[in-house]
Design a protein around this motif. Structure first.
Motif, short mmCIF file in Angstrom:
data_model
loop_
_atom_site.label_atom_id
_atom_site.label_comp_id
_atom_site.label_asym_id
_atom_site.label_seq_id
_atom_site.Cartn_x
_atom_site.Cartn_y
_atom_site.Cartn_z
N ASN A 122 -2.60 -11.43 -6.10
CA ASN A 122 -2.69 -10.52 -5.10
C ASN A 122 -2.10 -9.21 -5.04
O ASN A 122 -2.06 -8.57 -4.06
N VAL A 123 -1.57 -9.08 -6.40
CA VAL A 123 -0.99 -7.62 -6.46
C VAL A 123 -1.09 -7.38 -7.98
O VAL A 123 -1.41 -8.39 -8.93
N ASP A 124 -1.13 -6.00 -8.43
CA ASP A 124 -1.53 -5.63 -9.74
C ASP A 124 -0.25 -5.74 -10.60
O ASP A 124 0.28 -4.83 -11.14
N LEU A 125 0.39 -7.08 -10.82
CA LEU A 125 1.64 -7.20 -11.53
C LEU A 125 1.28 -8.33 -12.43
O LEU A 125 0.61 -9.18 -12.09
N ALA A 126 2.08 -8.35 -13.56
CA ALA A 126 1.93 -9.66 -14.50
C ALA A 126 2.98 -9.74 -15.11
O ALA A 126 4.12 -8.56 -15.25
N VAL A 127 3.84 -10.78 -15.55
CA VAL A 127 5.09 -11.12 -16.13
C VAL A 127 4.52 -11.55 -17.83
O VAL A 127 3.47 -12.21 -18.00
N ILE A 128 5.37 -11.09 -18.73
CA ILE A 128 5.38 -11.59 -19.94
C ILE A 128 6.42 -12.22 -20.37
O ILE A 128 7.46 -11.49 -20.33
N SER A 129 6.17 -13.24 -20.96
CA SER A 129 7.64 -13.72 -21.87
C SER A 129 7.65 -13.76 -23.47
O SER A 129 6.35 -13.80 -23.65
N PHE A 130 8.57 -13.52 -24.05
CA PHE A 130 8.55 -13.43 -25.44
C PHE A 130 10.13 -13.91 -25.97
O PHE A 130 10.89 -13.81 -25.28
N ARG A 191 -5.01 -2.19 1.58
CA ARG A 191 -4.00 -1.95 0.66
C ARG A 191 -4.63 -2.03 -0.79
O ARG A 191 -5.40 -2.71 -1.00
N ASN A 192 -3.99 -1.22 -1.75
CA ASN A 192 -4.53 -0.98 -2.79
C ASN A 192 -3.81 -1.93 -3.96
O ASN A 192 -2.89 -1.16 -4.72
N ASN A 193 -4.03 -3.06 -4.02
CA ASN A 193 -3.41 -3.82 -5.12
C ASN A 193 -1.98 -4.06 -4.90
O ASN A 193 -1.12 -4.16 -5.99
N GLY A 224 1.72 2.53 -11.82
CA GLY A 224 0.48 1.84 -12.53
C GLY A 224 -0.91 2.68 -12.09
O GLY A 224 -1.82 2.53 -12.55
N GLN A 225 -0.79 3.78 -11.32
CA GLN A 225 -1.88 4.62 -10.57
C GLN A 225 -1.55 5.92 -10.64
O GLN A 225 -0.42 6.37 -10.23
N LYS A 246 -6.12 15.08 -11.72
CA LYS A 246 -5.07 14.22 -10.97
C LYS A 246 -4.45 15.18 -9.81
O LYS A 246 -4.35 16.53 -10.00
N THR A 247 -3.93 14.73 -8.76
CA THR A 247 -3.65 15.68 -7.83
C THR A 247 -2.09 15.64 -7.81
O THR A 247 -1.42 16.88 -7.27
N GLY A 248 -1.29 15.29 -8.72
CA GLY A 248 0.17 15.11 -8.88
C GLY A 248 0.98 13.92 -8.12
O GLY A 248 1.89 13.86 -8.44
N PHE A 249 0.31 13.45 -7.13
CA PHE A 249 0.82 12.17 -6.81
C PHE A 249 0.57 10.73 -7.48
O PHE A 249 -0.60 10.54 -7.94
N ASN A 250 1.45 10.03 -7.72
CA ASN A 250 1.45 8.89 -8.35
C ASN A 250 1.95 7.56 -7.72
O ASN A 250 2.62 7.87 -6.59
N LEU A 251 1.55 6.60 -8.12
CA LEU A 251 1.80 5.21 -7.29
C LEU A 251 2.25 4.17 -7.92
O LEU A 251 1.84 3.86 -9.25
N GLY A 252 3.33 3.36 -7.37
CA GLY A 252 3.98 2.12 -7.95
C GLY A 252 3.75 1.07 -7.04
O GLY A 252 3.77 1.33 -5.67
N ILE A 253 4.21 -0.03 -7.50
CA ILE A 253 4.31 -1.37 -6.66
C ILE A 253 5.66 -1.48 -6.38
O ILE A 253 6.33 -1.63 -7.38
N PRO A 254 5.99 -1.58 -5.06
CA PRO A 254 7.56 -1.98 -5.07
C PRO A 254 7.95 -3.13 -5.33
O PRO A 254 7.16 -4.16 -5.56
N ILE A 255 9.38 -3.52 -6.09
CA ILE A 255 9.68 -4.25 -6.69
C ILE A 255 10.02 -5.55 -5.83
O ILE A 255 10.15 -6.77 -6.20
N GLN A 256 9.87 -5.24 -4.51
CA GLN A 256 10.16 -6.25 -3.51
C GLN A 256 8.67 -7.16 -3.52
O GLN A 256 8.98 -8.34 -3.23
#
Length: 321
Positions: A122-130, A191-193, A224-225, A246-256
């Motif tokens: 439900n959100v554009d996030l992923a976790v990677i382990s190494f 909402r946009n992901n 991410g966008q 691009k318009t100059g505005f960019n978007l991110g997903i809050p860490i919450q």
């Protein structure tokens, strides 16, 4: 009679002392703002590049460390669209290890998409382990609730080469939060992901999945966008991005959004979390004057009317090998 009055006086005094409420001054912890170059140093030690066999790449940030025998298990947070094709082979190019015996060089680690990558629903996030025997720094997770309009923020990642910068180079840019799109008057169905934070930082394709830091160097979002004139946001992976201006505005997903999915992140992946509010002023400034062998140091107290520590209207951009 005089002696009795004296005893009564003492008794009243003692009673007053015993029933008087004890006042405890609670200490309110606040994170301190640091200089932009110090946030940049944190970014350079924690941001990774993510590459795939199809030739695309994105960015991510190390947010956790745990132990398995003699090995360290690291957790990277990124945007899900950076690793969206399960059939691809992905690899991580790490920051320079803190205990590197091979000089100041990054390490390349191959990933198993099925075993090492997990997409958050439900959100554009992923976790990677190494897994690695090297020691890497981990970023501190902040509180995106304090990232309101006007708050200074920094975005870091590895953008696609351009005409002047013809190689993949770490970039660190400054700006400010321009809008919160998760206000109560917004429609949850639109909402946009999860991209609920907008900011003015310069970003380019390839910086998707990179962290958004606050003025204390804590991660408050995942980038991410990029907003575009055709009103359709474009994912900032290094291939397949939209060419509309691009318009100059960019978007991110809050860490919450990540913490809602993983509320026990500190225990499960060894994340470091600091949800305290941010104080934009230091206790004092120290100036050192003189030569290498003879210095004069003086501290200047900061008053509330002093200007901010940095001008967020200016873009702070650096590149590294």
């Amino acid at each position: 009679m005089i002696f009795k009055r004296y005893l009564v006086s003492i008794g009243l005094t003692i009673t007053t002392v015993l029933i008087a409420p004890v006042q405890i001054n609670a200490v309110k912890y606040e994170a301190r703002a640091i200089l932009a170059r110090d946030v940049g140093a944190i970014a350079k030690k924690t941001v990774v590049r993510i590459e795939s066999t199809e030739g695309s790449f994105g960015s991510g940030v190390i947010i956790g460390r745990s132990e398995r025998g003699t090995k360290n298990i690291y957790t990277v947070l990124t945007a899900a669209h950076v690793v969206k094709i399960p059939s691809n082979n992905y690899k991580i190019v790490t920051p320079v290890p803190l205990n590197s015996p091979i000089g100041r060089k990054r390490v390349t680690i191959n990933l198993d998409a099925q075993r090492n990558i997990k997409v958050i629903p439900n959100v554009d996030l992923a976790v990677i382990s190494f897994e690695s025997s090297y020691t890497f720094a981990i970023g501190t997770i902040g509180n995106s609730e304090y990232a309101d309009e006007g708050s200074p923020v920094y975005v870091a990642g590895f953008p696609k080469p351009g005409k002047a910068i013809t190689r993949i180079a770490f970039q660190f840019t400054g700006g400010m939060i321009s809008s919160r799109l998760d206000e109560s008057d917004s429609n949850p169905q639109e909402r946009n992901n999860g991209y609920d934070l907008a900011y003015t930082n310069i970003t380019r394709a390839g910086m998707s999945g990179g962290p958004v830091f606050d003025a204390a160097g804590r991660i408050v979002a995942i980038h991410g966008q990029g907003d575009r004139n055709n009103q359709t946001p474009g994912e900032e992976t290094s291939v397949g991005t939209m060419t509309d201006e691009k318009t100059g505005f960019n978007l991110g997903i809050p860490i919450q959004s990540f913490l809602k999915y993983q509320p026990q992140a500190s225990t499960i992946v060894g994340a470091r979390i600091d949800k305290s509010p941010l104080n934009y002023q230091l206790n004092d400034r120290t100036f050192t004057i003189g030569t290498k062998n003879k210095k004069f140091t003086r501290k200047f107290p900061i008053r509330s009317e002093d200007p901010p520590l940095f001008d967020v209207t200016k873009v702070n951009e650096q590149s590294y090998d």
